[in-house]
Motif scaffolding. Structure first.
Motif, mmCIF file in Angstrom:
data_model
loop_
_atom_site.group_PDB
_atom_site.id
_atom_site.type_symbol
_atom_site.label_atom_id
_atom_site.label_comp_id
_atom_site.label_asym_id
_atom_site.label_seq_id
_atom_site.Cartn_x
_atom_site.Cartn_y
_atom_site.Cartn_z
ATOM 1 N N HIS A 225 0.832 -1.207 0.000
ATOM 2 C CA HIS A 225 0.000 0.000 0.000
ATOM 3 C C HIS A 225 0.863 1.253 0.000
ATOM 4 O O HIS A 225 0.634 2.188 -0.784
ATOM 5 C CB HIS A 225 -0.904 -0.018 1.239
ATOM 6 N N ARG A 226 1.885 1.292 0.839
ATOM 7 C CA ARG A 226 2.745 2.480 0.920
ATOM 8 C C ARG A 226 3.507 2.699 -0.380
ATOM 9 O O ARG A 226 3.679 3.843 -0.839
ATOM 10 C CB ARG A 226 3.710 2.355 2.104
ATOM 11 N N CYS A 227 3.964 1.611 -0.999
ATOM 12 C CA CYS A 227 4.715 1.757 -2.254
ATOM 13 C C CYS A 227 3.799 2.152 -3.412
ATOM 14 O O CYS A 227 4.229 2.881 -4.309
ATOM 15 C CB CYS A 227 5.458 0.466 -2.574
ATOM 16 N N ARG A 228 2.566 1.699 -3.392
ATOM 17 C CA ARG A 228 1.621 2.150 -4.421
ATOM 18 C C ARG A 228 1.373 3.650 -4.305
ATOM 19 O O ARG A 228 1.277 4.358 -5.313
ATOM 20 C CB ARG A 228 0.309 1.380 -4.316
ATOM 21 N N LEU A 229 1.254 4.127 -3.074
ATOM 22 C CA LEU A 229 1.116 5.571 -2.871
ATOM 23 C C LEU A 229 2.339 6.315 -3.422
ATOM 24 O O LEU A 229 2.200 7.353 -4.083
ATOM 25 C CB LEU A 229 0.971 5.883 -1.383
ATOM 26 N N ALA A 230 3.526 5.791 -3.134
ATOM 27 C CA ALA A 230 4.756 6.437 -3.609
ATOM 28 C C ALA A 230 4.804 6.459 -5.126
ATOM 29 O O ALA A 230 5.185 7.479 -5.733
ATOM 30 C CB ALA A 230 5.980 5.705 -3.048
ATOM 31 N N ARG A 231 4.423 5.361 -5.772
ATOM 32 C CA ARG A 231 4.431 5.299 -7.241
ATOM 33 C C ARG A 231 3.382 6.240 -7.829
ATOM 34 O O ARG A 231 3.625 6.895 -8.846
ATOM 35 C CB ARG A 231 4.175 3.866 -7.691
ATOM 36 N N GLU A 232 2.210 6.292 -7.208
ATOM 37 C CA GLU A 232 1.157 7.187 -7.691
ATOM 38 C C GLU A 232 1.602 8.648 -7.593
ATOM 39 O O GLU A 232 1.374 9.443 -8.512
ATOM 40 C CB GLU A 232 -0.120 6.971 -6.879
ATOM 41 N N PHE A 233 2.238 9.004 -6.494
ATOM 42 C CA PHE A 233 2.720 10.373 -6.329
ATOM 43 C C PHE A 233 3.790 10.697 -7.369
ATOM 44 O O PHE A 233 3.804 11.789 -7.953
ATOM 45 C CB PHE A 233 3.279 10.561 -4.920
ATOM 46 N N ALA A 234 4.697 9.756 -7.625
ATOM 47 C CA ALA A 234 5.775 10.000 -8.593
ATOM 48 C C ALA A 234 5.240 10.228 -9.997
ATOM 49 O O ALA A 234 5.878 10.910 -10.806
ATOM 50 C CB ALA A 234 6.753 8.825 -8.583
ATOM 51 N N ASP A 235 4.070 9.684 -10.297
ATOM 52 C CA ASP A 235 3.472 9.825 -11.627
ATOM 53 C C ASP A 235 2.354 10.860 -11.639
ATOM 54 O O ASP A 235 1.555 10.900 -12.559
ATOM 55 C CB ASP A 235 2.935 8.466 -12.090
ATOM 56 N N SER A 236 2.317 11.705 -10.624
ATOM 57 C CA SER A 236 1.188 12.614 -10.440
ATOM 58 C C SER A 236 1.338 13.893 -11.258
ATOM 59 O O SER A 236 2.413 14.216 -11.777
ATOM 60 C CB SER A 236 1.064 12.991 -8.966
ATOM 61 N N ALA A 237 0.234 14.630 -11.332
ATOM 62 C CA ALA A 237 0.235 15.915 -12.038
ATOM 63 C C ALA A 237 1.220 16.887 -11.414
ATOM 64 O O ALA A 237 1.866 17.678 -12.113
ATOM 65 C CB ALA A 237 -1.176 16.505 -12.020
ATOM 66 N N LEU A 238 1.366 16.840 -10.098
ATOM 67 C CA LEU A 238 2.288 17.758 -9.424
ATOM 68 C C LEU A 238 3.731 17.486 -9.824
ATOM 69 O O LEU A 238 4.477 18.401 -10.187
ATOM 70 C CB LEU A 238 2.131 17.626 -7.911
ATOM 71 N N VAL A 239 4.144 16.231 -9.771
ATOM 72 C CA VAL A 239 5.530 15.893 -10.101
ATOM 73 C C VAL A 239 5.793 16.103 -11.586
ATOM 74 O O VAL A 239 6.903 16.493 -11.979
ATOM 75 C CB VAL A 239 5.848 14.450 -9.669
ATOM 76 N N ARG A 240 4.791 15.894 -12.423
ATOM 77 C CA ARG A 240 4.984 16.081 -13.869
ATOM 78 C C ARG A 240 5.267 17.529 -14.236
ATOM 79 O O ARG A 240 5.786 17.809 -15.324
ATOM 80 C CB ARG A 240 3.771 15.568 -14.639
ATOM 81 N N LEU A 241 4.955 18.466 -13.343
ATOM 82 C CA LEU A 241 5.312 19.861 -13.609
ATOM 83 C C LEU A 241 6.816 20.022 -13.789
ATOM 84 O O LEU A 241 7.278 20.948 -14.464
ATOM 85 C CB LEU A 241 4.846 20.763 -12.465
ATOM 86 N N ARG A 242 7.591 19.134 -13.165
ATOM 87 C CA ARG A 242 9.051 19.192 -13.274
ATOM 88 C C ARG A 242 9.524 18.876 -14.683
ATOM 89 O O ARG A 242 10.612 19.267 -15.088
ATOM 90 C CB ARG A 242 9.665 18.181 -12.288
ATOM 91 N N HIS A 243 8.673 18.157 -15.434
ATOM 92 C CA HIS A 243 9.077 17.707 -16.760
ATOM 93 C C HIS A 243 8.406 18.515 -17.871
ATOM 94 O O HIS A 243 8.254 18.040 -18.988
ATOM 95 C CB HIS A 243 8.727 16.222 -16.923
ATOM 96 N N ALA A 244 7.985 19.735 -17.551
ATOM 97 C CA ALA A 244 7.328 20.572 -18.559
ATOM 98 C C ALA A 244 8.246 20.802 -19.751
ATOM 99 O O ALA A 244 9.447 20.971 -19.614
ATOM 100 C CB ALA A 244 6.943 21.917 -17.944
ATOM 101 N N ALA A 245 7.662 20.787 -20.934
ATOM 102 C CA ALA A 245 8.455 20.924 -22.158
ATOM 103 C C ALA A 245 9.015 22.329 -22.284
ATOM 104 O O ALA A 245 8.398 23.309 -21.863
ATOM 105 C CB ALA A 245 7.587 20.621 -23.370
ATOM 106 N N PRO A 246 10.218 22.464 -22.872
ATOM 107 C CA PRO A 246 10.787 23.793 -23.088
ATOM 108 C C PRO A 246 9.913 24.630 -24.009
ATOM 109 O O PRO A 246 9.304 24.126 -24.939
ATOM 110 C CB PRO A 246 12.141 23.497 -23.748
ATOM 111 N N VAL A 247 9.851 25.907 -23.727
ATOM 112 C CA VAL A 247 9.124 26.848 -24.571
ATOM 113 C C VAL A 247 10.085 27.960 -24.948
ATOM 114 O O VAL A 247 10.640 28.623 -24.081
ATOM 115 C CB VAL A 247 7.894 27.427 -23.843
ATOM 116 N N GLY A 248 10.277 28.150 -26.237
ATOM 117 C CA GLY A 248 11.212 29.179 -26.672
ATOM 118 C C GLY A 248 12.612 28.881 -26.189
ATOM 119 O O GLY A 248 13.132 27.793 -26.356
ATOM 120 N N HIS A 249 13.259 29.868 -25.554
ATOM 121 C CA HIS A 249 14.632 29.715 -25.077
ATOM 122 C C HIS A 249 14.706 29.378 -23.592
ATOM 123 O O HIS A 249 15.787 29.357 -23.024
ATOM 124 C CB HIS A 249 15.424 31.008 -25.347
#
Length: 333
Positions: A225-249
């Protein structure tokens, strides 16, 4: 504000340690040492946590920072964040809070990303008795019937680890016998992959081996259960903000509103694992939860199976910097 000193004190209270150090370059040596220490903690420069800065930085402050430090040699004592990650996650929560109130969204998202990478180790800590210390890991995950770190890639008992996870897991079982340079290279590049490998073992493996089958059923269920929570958080909308695509320069930096929206979506996705993890509507606006990302401390606590609350290390450094600037006797937490 009437004086330059008032401005410096205000900056110290906003955790602007680098600015205070630059503007008070001719000031008391205590101020420079405390600001260097505070900035290192705020930047999560964990490799050098606890390194003596000079006069003014108390042993108590250094010890608190060292609790979140990764040991830089295989036998270094104390083991810091390899012994327990709970102080490190308390510090991450404080850094997230400070970055929010300083409106430094890129740095906040970076701290969230770091938290996501090592959450599986926080989940495994109650089972292992340590936070994935490679010097101790083999005793819990290796041995007869284990495929942890195995080169096997196919067959009826196929391991579900990816190649990077399998490689990191194998290295984790050997690296404690390597020189310090190899140890540091492992921590820098592979330790987070080992964390993900352990999450797969507990939460996703289709053909479990003795890494988890050796555990008692109730212990294994709670770990899963705890590891499923960790995996869900790692794939979450919040964490995905870190991988936003470059825009312009440059790279896109989320606004506070975008970040809160991503966090509410994240909490909605986490709600499938327990109603207590869902977001009360508008809680960040109404003051139901004073932490800027409501429920994040509770999520970390759920994964850790222990209370995790924001640290006060940065706040305590800020108080001591202000005391040094005003000539007040410093309080030593």
């Amino acid at each position: 504000m009437e004086t330059a000193r008032d401005v410096l004190v205000a900056l110290a209270r906003r955790h602007a340690f680098g600015d205070v150090a630059a503007l008070a370059s001719e000031g008391p040596p205590d101020v420079q040492a405390l600001c260097a220490f505070g900035q290192r903690v705020l930047d999560l420069d964990a490799e050098d946590f606890g390194v003596p800065e000079g006069p003014g930085v108390s042993r108590q402050l250094l010890a608190r920072a060292r609790a979140s430090r990764m040991p830089q040699t295989p036998r270094e004592q104390p083991r810091g964040a390899l012994s327990t990650l709970r102080p490190a996650y308390g510090l991450l929560l404080e850094v997230i809070r400070v970055r929010w109130y300083r409106r430094e969204m890129a740095a906040l998202v970076a701290a969230v990303h770091i938290a996501a990478e090592y959450l599986p180790l926080l989940a495994w800590e109650p089972v292992l008795g340590h936070a994935g210390d490679p010097a101790l890991l083999a005793a819990s995950v290796a041995g007869t019937g284990s495929r942890f770190g195995s080169a096997q890639e196919q067959g009826p008992r196929h391991c579900d680890h990816t190649r990077p996870e399998r490689s990191a897991a194998g290295r984790a079982l050997r690296v404690a016998g390597e020189p310090a340079t190899g140890w540091r290279a492992y921590l820098d590049r592979l330790h987070s992959h080992t964390a993900q490998a352990l999450a797969v073992c507990a939460a996703e493996c289709r053909t479990p081996c003795t890494v988890v089958t050796r555990l008692a059923p109730k212990q294994r269920s709670r770990l899963s259960h705890r590891c499923r929570l960790a995996r869900e958080f790692a794939d979450s909308a919040l964490v995905r903000l870190r991988h936003a695509a470059p825009v312009g320069h440059g790279f896109g930096v989320p606004s506070p509103e975008e970040l809160l929206e991503a966090w509410e979506r994240t909490r909605s996705s986490l709600a499938r694992y327990g109603p207590g993890l869902s977001a009360p509507a508008g809680s960040h606006r109404s003051g139901v939860d004073l932490f800027p990302l409501p429920g994040l401390p509770e999520l970390f606590s759920e994964i850790a199976a222990a209370p995790i609350t924001p640290d006060t290390l940065l706040d305590d450094v800020a108080v001591q910097v202000a005391d040094a600037l005003t000539g007040t006797r410093a309080r030593r937490p």
